[in-house]
Design an enzyme around this catalytic site. Structure first.
Site, PDB file in Angstrom:
ATOM      1  N   LYS A 141     -11.097  -1.733   5.802  1.00 34.40           N
ATOM      2  CA  LYS A 141     -11.411  -0.486   5.017  1.00 34.40           C
ATOM      3  C   LYS A 141     -12.529  -0.128   5.898  1.00 34.40           C
ATOM      4  O   LYS A 141     -12.550   1.224   5.988  1.00 34.40           O
ATOM      5  CB  LYS A 141     -11.745  -1.006   3.921  1.00 34.40           C
ATOM      6  CG  LYS A 141     -11.953   0.546   2.922  1.00 34.40           C
ATOM      7  CD  LYS A 141     -12.126  -0.026   1.487  1.00 34.40           C
ATOM      8  CE  LYS A 141     -12.682   0.924   0.856  1.00 34.40           C
ATOM      9  NZ  LYS A 141     -14.517   0.701   0.709  1.00 34.40           N
ATOM     10  N   ASP A 160      -8.795   2.524  -0.359  1.00 31.99           N
ATOM     11  CA  ASP A 160      -9.797   1.931  -1.449  1.00 31.99           C
ATOM     12  C   ASP A 160      -8.984   1.974  -2.919  1.00 31.99           C
ATOM     13  O   ASP A 160      -7.721   2.457  -2.728  1.00 31.99           O
ATOM     14  CB  ASP A 160     -11.062   2.683  -1.698  1.00 31.99           C
ATOM     15  CG  ASP A 160     -10.597   4.175  -2.124  1.00 31.99           C
ATOM     16  OD1 ASP A 160      -9.769   4.684  -2.148  1.00 31.99           O
ATOM     17  OD2 ASP A 160     -11.922   4.806  -2.143  1.00 31.99           O
TER      18      ASP A 160
END
Length: 214
Positions: free
Chosen positions: A124, A142
């Site tokens: 991420k 997210d």
């Protein structure tokens, strides 16, 4: 899990996002690519606002890996102590900075694999940096994107990897660069977790969320 919206509906959704805000920006403050990597890594299980508050003073005096190492672990820890998991995060910042100095000449690498080799940097974080700094259409999923993707039918998936693939597969190419920022901001301010603001939502008529509030 929501059903997948069709291509034309998804294109209309992102056309509306684009018309509302053509150039969406991430909200983490940074002064260069190194401070961006640090800020994104610190933002795990923390709010962007909280990270910004903690890093303003830190980045003013340590905006390169070597300056961070010179500052030392205790000082870095003290600067970020208002952020969750700050002790472990401070150690990772120091390890990351040392690795950047030792293996990359103090420069942040611009490949996902190299970024993910850095302590405290996962997929991420790597995707956020690739997208925000180098303009690559990388999708950082997210909690906001996971929620919006599944609720709306834009990018449903049982886990973050599945949602990331759905974003890449189903959002038209010309919207890929800013897709994750549009989705994050939509999830942060409109499609919130507990009481989504459906009445104020610009894609309400296209969304597949069954519990749209009246």
């Amino acid at each position: 899990m929501a059903k997948q919206l069709d291509y034309h509906t998804i294109r209309e959704i992102f056309t509306r996002f684009h018309e509302a805000e053509a150039e969406p920006k991430g909200e983490l403050e940074h002064v260069n690519v190194y401070t961006l990597v640090v800020a994104v890594a610190l933002s795990a299980q923390a709010t962007d606002a909280g990270v910004n508050k903690a890093t303003r003073g830190l980045f003013a005096i340590a905006d390169t890996p070597q300056k961070m190492l010179d500052l030392g672990l205790d000082a870095v820890t003290d600067h970020i102590k208002t952020i969750g998991l700050y002790r472990n995060k401070a150690k990772n910042v120091m390890k990351m900075s040392q690795m950047l100095v030792d293996e990359y000449g103090g420069e942040v690498p611009n490949s996902r694999a190299a970024l993910q080799s850095l302590p405290g940097v996962g997929r991420k974080t790597a995707n956020v940096v690739l997208n925000m700094w180098w303009g690559q259409p990388a999708q950082a999923v997210d909690t906001h994107i996971f929620r919006v993707g599944n609720r709306s039918g834009i990018a449903p998936g049982k886990d973050v990897d599945a949602v990331e693939r759905a974003v890449e597969d189903h959002i038209p190419a010309d919207f890929q660069l800013h897709a994750h920022h549009w989705l994050i901001l939509h999830g942060r301010y409109t499609c919130v977790a507990r009481k989504p603001k459906c009445a104020a939502c610009l894609i309400r008529d296209l969304c597949m969320f069954e519990d749209k509030n009246l």
